[in-house]
Enzyme design. Sequence first.
Site, PDB file in Angstrom:
ATOM      1  CD  GLU A  14      -1.698  -2.436   1.342  1.00 41.36           C
ATOM      2  OE1 GLU A  14      -0.558  -2.666   1.809  1.00 41.36           O
ATOM      3  OE2 GLU A  14      -2.518  -3.337   1.074  1.00 41.36           O
TER       4      GLU A  14
ATOM      5  CG  HIS B  31     -11.194  -8.023   5.791  1.00 48.73           C
ATOM      6  ND1 HIS B  31     -10.545  -8.931   6.584  1.00 48.73           N
ATOM      7  CD2 HIS B  31     -10.522  -7.991   4.620  1.00 48.73           C
ATOM      8  CE1 HIS B  31      -9.516  -9.443   5.925  1.00 48.73           C
ATOM      9  NE2 HIS B  31      -9.472  -8.897   4.733  1.00 48.73           N
TER      10      HIS B  31
END
Length: 325
Positions: free
Chosen positions: A60, A130
């Site tokens: 990321e 998540h």
Amino acid sequence: MAKMNMLHAINSALDITMAEHPQACIFGEDVGYFGGVFRATSGLQEKYGKHRVFNTPLTEQGILGFANGLAAFGAPALAEIQFADYIFPAFDQIVNESAKFRYRSGNEFNVGNLTIRTPYGGGIAGGLYHSQSPEAYFAHTPGLKVIVPRNPYQAKGLLRAAIKDDNPVLFFEPKRLYRASIGEVPEEDYTIELGKAEVVQQGTDVTLLAWGAQMEIIEDAAKQASEQGISCEVIDLRSILPWDVEAIAKSVTKTGRLIVSHEAPITNGFGAEIAATIGQECFLHLESPIMRVCGLDTPYPLALEKEYVPDALKVLAAIKQSMDF
């Protein structure tokens, strides 16, 4: 108008952008042929080629480092972080580079062509890695814009506005609504102004404020309150940074009460900033303390997700408490 779910609306906004700007690029983990983990970019690599829609390594920080460079070059950079929970490895690039690039260079350079899309929030039994709602971390960073749509129409219009904006924009997408929310969406191009809240329902007794997936929760609570004779004004904030202080203050001046609801933990959530500001702006008009109905101060649970997330019954209880104060 066509019927679209939120994924189709986002795909449409990206498609228009790619056709509009020959240099625009979409990149992130699995966004190429696979179309992203939720399929938001489906079909775009086939249409615009592997050199413009491509997968990145699982890094990321690298995605945002590349995005900053591409945007500084002048190309619309459309970066996807697969889950908002995994945006933190890119935190340094976003808050120290994306947000400050214009200011450190004395406005000689900027990354205003950067849009970061990422799904956030719970409701899919994704557990603690998540399901998080990290908008408050980024709302503390001047130089960014932070946007959250609640339905397909907003998703397309706000995303197009984010892409056209002269500042780097972080676009949080409520993944629980990706396929659950379906509505009429123009196939042609349009934008929705950033930084403006939307009054979804007029009311006189209590102002209810939320954003993203939490909007359907407070709308449900407002409906139940109406059956008990309580009139709620329902507002979708839409833009976390900057946020529409004027619209919220105008509503609270009318109703005298404010309840803010968000999925993120209550302590230091963005609701705290809203409560402090509206408390100052509307102090002499308040009939009861400003209340927050939010996620719990614990890592997002798996088995007890329903207990963690603020639901309509919790919001309704707060409405009654506010009215009885």
